[in-house]
Design a protein around this motif. Structure first.
Motif, PDB file in Angstrom:
ATOM      1  N   GLY A 128     -82.990   6.754 -27.478  1.00 31.06           N
ATOM      2  CA  GLY A 128     -82.844   8.346 -27.051  1.00 31.06           C
ATOM      3  C   GLY A 128     -84.504   7.970 -26.894  1.00 31.06           C
ATOM      4  O   GLY A 128     -84.853   9.406 -25.514  1.00 31.06           O
ATOM      5  N   VAL A 129     -86.065   8.015 -27.088  1.00 37.77           N
ATOM      6  CA  VAL A 129     -87.167   7.858 -26.836  1.00 37.77           C
ATOM      7  C   VAL A 129     -87.060   7.064 -25.208  1.00 37.77           C
ATOM      8  O   VAL A 129     -87.880   7.738 -24.512  1.00 37.77           O
ATOM      9  N   GLY A 130     -86.558   6.538 -25.012  1.00 37.57           N
ATOM     10  CA  GLY A 130     -86.840   5.490 -24.108  1.00 37.57           C
ATOM     11  C   GLY A 130     -86.141   6.737 -22.523  1.00 37.57           C
ATOM     12  O   GLY A 130     -86.701   6.422 -21.614  1.00 37.57           O
ATOM     13  N   PHE A 163     -78.971  10.148 -31.251  1.00 39.80           N
ATOM     14  CA  PHE A 163     -79.934   9.885 -30.461  1.00 39.80           C
ATOM     15  C   PHE A 163     -80.532  10.892 -29.861  1.00 39.80           C
ATOM     16  O   PHE A 163     -81.811  10.586 -28.903  1.00 39.80           O
ATOM     17  N   PHE A 164     -80.751  11.736 -29.303  1.00 45.48           N
ATOM     18  CA  PHE A 164     -80.927  12.444 -29.522  1.00 45.48           C
ATOM     19  C   PHE A 164     -82.361  13.416 -30.468  1.00 45.48           C
ATOM     20  O   PHE A 164     -83.179  13.875 -30.002  1.00 45.48           O
ATOM     21  N   LEU A 165     -82.480  12.640 -31.110  1.00 50.42           N
ATOM     22  CA  LEU A 165     -83.409  13.421 -32.870  1.00 50.42           C
ATOM     23  C   LEU A 165     -84.561  13.312 -32.272  1.00 50.42           C
ATOM     24  O   LEU A 165     -85.192  14.403 -32.095  1.00 50.42           O
ATOM     25  N   LEU A 166     -85.805  12.305 -30.794  1.00 49.17           N
ATOM     26  CA  LEU A 166     -86.959  11.885 -30.474  1.00 49.17           C
ATOM     27  C   LEU A 166     -86.334  12.704 -29.021  1.00 49.17           C
ATOM     28  O   LEU A 166     -87.681  12.757 -28.235  1.00 49.17           O
ATOM     29  N   TYR A 167     -85.445  12.167 -28.364  1.00 49.64           N
ATOM     30  CA  TYR A 167     -84.959  12.601 -26.961  1.00 49.64           C
ATOM     31  C   TYR A 167     -85.638  13.701 -26.315  1.00 49.64           C
ATOM     32  O   TYR A 167     -86.550  13.212 -25.836  1.00 49.64           O
ATOM     33  N   SER A 168     -86.080  14.557 -27.033  1.00 46.17           N
ATOM     34  CA  SER A 168     -86.541  15.948 -25.952  1.00 46.17           C
ATOM     35  C   SER A 168     -88.386  15.752 -26.323  1.00 46.17           C
ATOM     36  O   SER A 168     -89.104  16.280 -25.491  1.00 46.17           O
ATOM     37  N   VAL A 169     -88.334  15.083 -27.454  1.00 44.22           N
ATOM     38  CA  VAL A 169     -89.899  15.145 -27.919  1.00 44.22           C
ATOM     39  C   VAL A 169     -91.069  13.652 -26.803  1.00 44.22           C
ATOM     40  O   VAL A 169     -91.394  14.479 -25.816  1.00 44.22           O
ATOM     41  N   ASN A 223     -78.782   4.845 -17.051  1.00 46.90           N
ATOM     42  CA  ASN A 223     -79.507   5.728 -18.306  1.00 46.90           C
ATOM     43  C   ASN A 223     -78.025   6.128 -19.066  1.00 46.90           C
ATOM     44  O   ASN A 223     -77.836   6.152 -19.726  1.00 46.90           O
ATOM     45  N   TYR A 224     -77.048   6.314 -17.814  1.00 46.38           N
ATOM     46  CA  TYR A 224     -75.653   7.101 -18.307  1.00 46.38           C
ATOM     47  C   TYR A 224     -74.587   6.130 -18.885  1.00 46.38           C
ATOM     48  O   TYR A 224     -73.812   6.595 -19.407  1.00 46.38           O
ATOM     49  N   ALA A 225     -74.718   5.152 -18.256  1.00 45.04           N
ATOM     50  CA  ALA A 225     -73.850   3.674 -19.075  1.00 45.04           C
ATOM     51  C   ALA A 225     -74.192   3.825 -20.534  1.00 45.04           C
ATOM     52  O   ALA A 225     -73.477   3.824 -21.372  1.00 45.04           O
ATOM     53  N   ASP A 226     -75.972   3.696 -21.081  1.00 45.37           N
ATOM     54  CA  ASP A 226     -76.057   3.289 -22.052  1.00 45.37           C
ATOM     55  C   ASP A 226     -75.912   4.318 -22.503  1.00 45.37           C
ATOM     56  O   ASP A 226     -75.062   4.593 -24.042  1.00 45.37           O
ATOM     57  N   LYS A 227     -75.810   5.595 -22.528  1.00 46.98           N
ATOM     58  CA  LYS A 227     -75.584   6.700 -23.157  1.00 46.98           C
ATOM     59  C   LYS A 227     -73.926   6.587 -24.015  1.00 46.98           C
ATOM     60  O   LYS A 227     -72.934   7.481 -24.692  1.00 46.98           O
ATOM     61  N   ALA A 228     -72.993   6.403 -22.233  1.00 47.09           N
ATOM     62  CA  ALA A 228     -71.363   7.112 -22.263  1.00 47.09           C
ATOM     63  C   ALA A 228     -71.009   5.415 -23.443  1.00 47.09           C
ATOM     64  O   ALA A 228     -69.700   5.552 -23.924  1.00 47.09           O
ATOM     65  N   VAL A 229     -71.301   4.984 -23.436  1.00 43.18           N
ATOM     66  CA  VAL A 229     -71.437   3.275 -25.131  1.00 43.18           C
ATOM     67  C   VAL A 229     -70.557   4.161 -25.852  1.00 43.18           C
ATOM     68  O   VAL A 229     -69.793   3.327 -26.995  1.00 43.18           O
ATOM     69  N   ALA A 249     -79.450  20.859 -27.532  1.00 43.13           N
ATOM     70  CA  ALA A 249     -78.642  20.902 -27.615  1.00 43.13           C
ATOM     71  C   ALA A 249     -76.822  19.436 -28.000  1.00 43.13           C
ATOM     72  O   ALA A 249     -76.576  19.125 -28.746  1.00 43.13           O
ATOM     73  N   GLY A 250     -77.896  18.048 -27.435  1.00 47.40           N
ATOM     74  CA  GLY A 250     -77.354  17.058 -27.388  1.00 47.40           C
ATOM     75  C   GLY A 250     -77.712  16.548 -29.305  1.00 47.40           C
ATOM     76  O   GLY A 250     -76.982  15.973 -30.131  1.00 47.40           O
ATOM     77  N   LEU A 251     -79.137  17.227 -29.945  1.00 49.75           N
ATOM     78  CA  LEU A 251     -79.409  17.093 -31.094  1.00 49.75           C
ATOM     79  C   LEU A 251     -78.188  17.655 -31.915  1.00 49.75           C
ATOM     80  O   LEU A 251     -77.854  17.486 -32.885  1.00 49.75           O
ATOM     81  N   VAL A 252     -77.468  18.895 -31.220  1.00 56.28           N
ATOM     82  CA  VAL A 252     -76.516  19.903 -32.361  1.00 56.28           C
ATOM     83  C   VAL A 252     -75.245  19.185 -31.927  1.00 56.28           C
ATOM     84  O   VAL A 252     -74.347  19.411 -32.871  1.00 56.28           O
TER      85      VAL A 252
END
Length: 448
Positions: free
Chosen positions: A111-113, A56-62, A24-30, A362-365
């Motif tokens: 981000g959805v996943g 990436f964070f547009l729908l992350y929180s939703v 999960n975090y390797a996906d984020k870090a790339v 916060a990731g969206l901002v």
């Protein structure tokens, strides 16, 4: 099929959930590791790339909120398969020709996943261990993000330098598929919450969500996690670019430095986690052992980030990045544990999802704001350091507010009284005793 007794199966599940968070975090870090290459190949400005990072964070929180409620009703075993499949699938379009709209679309879908991943993983873990046994497995899973980013630095950078930045996404897609196969072979749904009279009695015990979401401890955790995740989001998107564009390191050196920054976080998180556990065992309140130990370092991190611009040495700046990033990590582990203390079991999945989602706004901002600051600054280095000053101010303010609000004991008693008031009178001698637990769920019930 493989066969394990429940004891071993529980730890196999923990190991798989740890790997789940590593990926999960390797996906984020790339995206941060390919930042300079992508900006060059697609002719993106810092402002545009900041929007890519935020997309990436547009729908992350939703997604986190939605799947939090889904986890109350659907087996986490299958939710995890769906999430991991989403991560894997969206990596493959990045292997070929990429445009800015495609890049943004893939990051949004990723981000959805990934939005629900951490709370769902914890929820799955909690189904294998009762509250008094959760600290160690919880801590193991919480190390997954650190290890994921630590490995991503040198390994993905190797692919990027040798085979091009597209290859890093291909590698992540394949790894995601491998995890799904392992999980289908070895994973299983836990039964702790469903065993015995506890669940039968507890299923009626809920607190209105309006009351839960306005509780000071819950709000304080939201604020602390929001501030901490601003740092996490910048690590994903901009820290590798700062090492290259702001401090002048090469791509290979940046990969190793990024890994070192993340590696420094691990002993700090483990040490503070151990201190928290010892304090609780010695009778110290959860407000101090968990709340203060999570919030205090966030204030310290704010001071560290604020000071980066006034330091001359690149090595010292890197050290400050490592120290500041390490200080904010503990809330990611202690926050869910504090919520686990006060939230009824039936509502735990939803609250963990909401908590994660509110904080990760916060990731969206943060990436977009940093991109705008860099774009308008006299130089990339000056822009990064102005952004770190803003980040420092956010951390100090949020940390102080969180320290004031968080009080798990007070919140637990408040919810206990609400439940007791709402329950119909119980017949005498029912054989059920109710007692408040010092370090665990809202109410523990057992047959006498």
């Amino acid at each position: 099929m493989f066969s394990f007794n429940d004891k071993w199966r529980a730890w196999v599940v923990v190991a798989l959930l740890f790997l789940f968070m590593v990926i999960n975090y390797a996906d984020k870090a790339v995206i941060g590791l390919v930042a300079v290459s992508v900006m060059h190949d697609l002719s993106l400005t810092p402002r545009q790339f900041g929007l890519v990072g935020s997309s990436f964070f547009l729908l992350y929180s939703v997604s986190g909120v939605v799947f939090g409620f889904v986890a109350n009703r659907v087996k986490t075993q299958w939710i995890l398969v769906f999430l991991a499949a989403t991560w894997a699938i969206v990596q493959f379009p990045m292997v070929g020709s990429v445009s800015l709209p495609m890049l943004i679309t893939c990051r949004i879908l990723l981000g959805v996943g990934e939005g629900p991943a951490y709370p769902v993983a914890l929820h799955a873990c909690y189904k294998w261990f009762d509250d008094r046994e959760r600290s160690v497995p919880n801590a193991i899973i919480a190390q997954g993000p650190f290890v994921g980013m630590m490995l991503a630095g040198p390994i993905l950078t190797f692919f990027i330098v040798r085979y091009g930045w597209h290859s890093a996404f291909l590698a992540l897609g394949v790894i995601g598929i491998v995890w799904i196969v392992l999980w289908l072979l070895l994973g299983k749904e836990g039964t702790v919450d469903a065993d015995g009279a506890t669940q039968k009695e507890d299923h009626q015990e809920t607190v209105p969500y309006g009351t839960l979401l306005t509780d000071p401890t819950v709000v304080g955790n939201f604020i602390l996690w929001f501030a901490a995740f601003a740092v996490v989001a910048l690590c994903f998107t901009w820290i590798p670019a700062y090492l290259r564009l702001g401090l002048g390191y090469s791509a290979t050196t940046t990969g190793w430095l990024f890994s070192m920054i993340v590696t420094a976080q691990i002993p700090v998180a483990i040490a503070l986690s151990w201190v928290s556990k010892k304090l609780l065992a010695s009778g110290v309140s959860s407000r101090v052992a968990r709340g203060v130990l999570a919030g205090g370092p966030i204030v310290m991190a704010g001071a560290i980030f604020w000071s980066i611009g006034s330091i001359g040495s690149p090595g010292a700046k890197v050290a400050c990045l490592a120290a500041g990033s390490a200080m904010i990590q503990l809330i990611g582990w202690l926050g869910p544990l504090m919520l686990g203390e006060i939230v009824p079991t039936r509502q735990r999945g939803a609250l963990l999802g909401i908590h994660n989602s509110v904080g990760t706004v916060a990731g969206l901002v943060a990436p977009a704001v940093m991109g705008f600051v860099i774009n308008d600054a006299l130089s990339p280095a000056a822009g990064f350091e102005q952004g770190f000053e803003l980040l420092g101010a956010l951390l100090v303010l949020s940390g102080l507010i969180g320290l004031y609000l968080v009080n798990p004991e007070k919140s637990r008693m408040r919810f206990f009284r609400l439940i007791q008031t709402s329950e119909s009178p119980q017949p005498a001698n029912t054989g059920i005793s109710k007692r408040m637990s010092h370090d665990g769920g809202l109410i523990n019930q057992s047959k006498e």
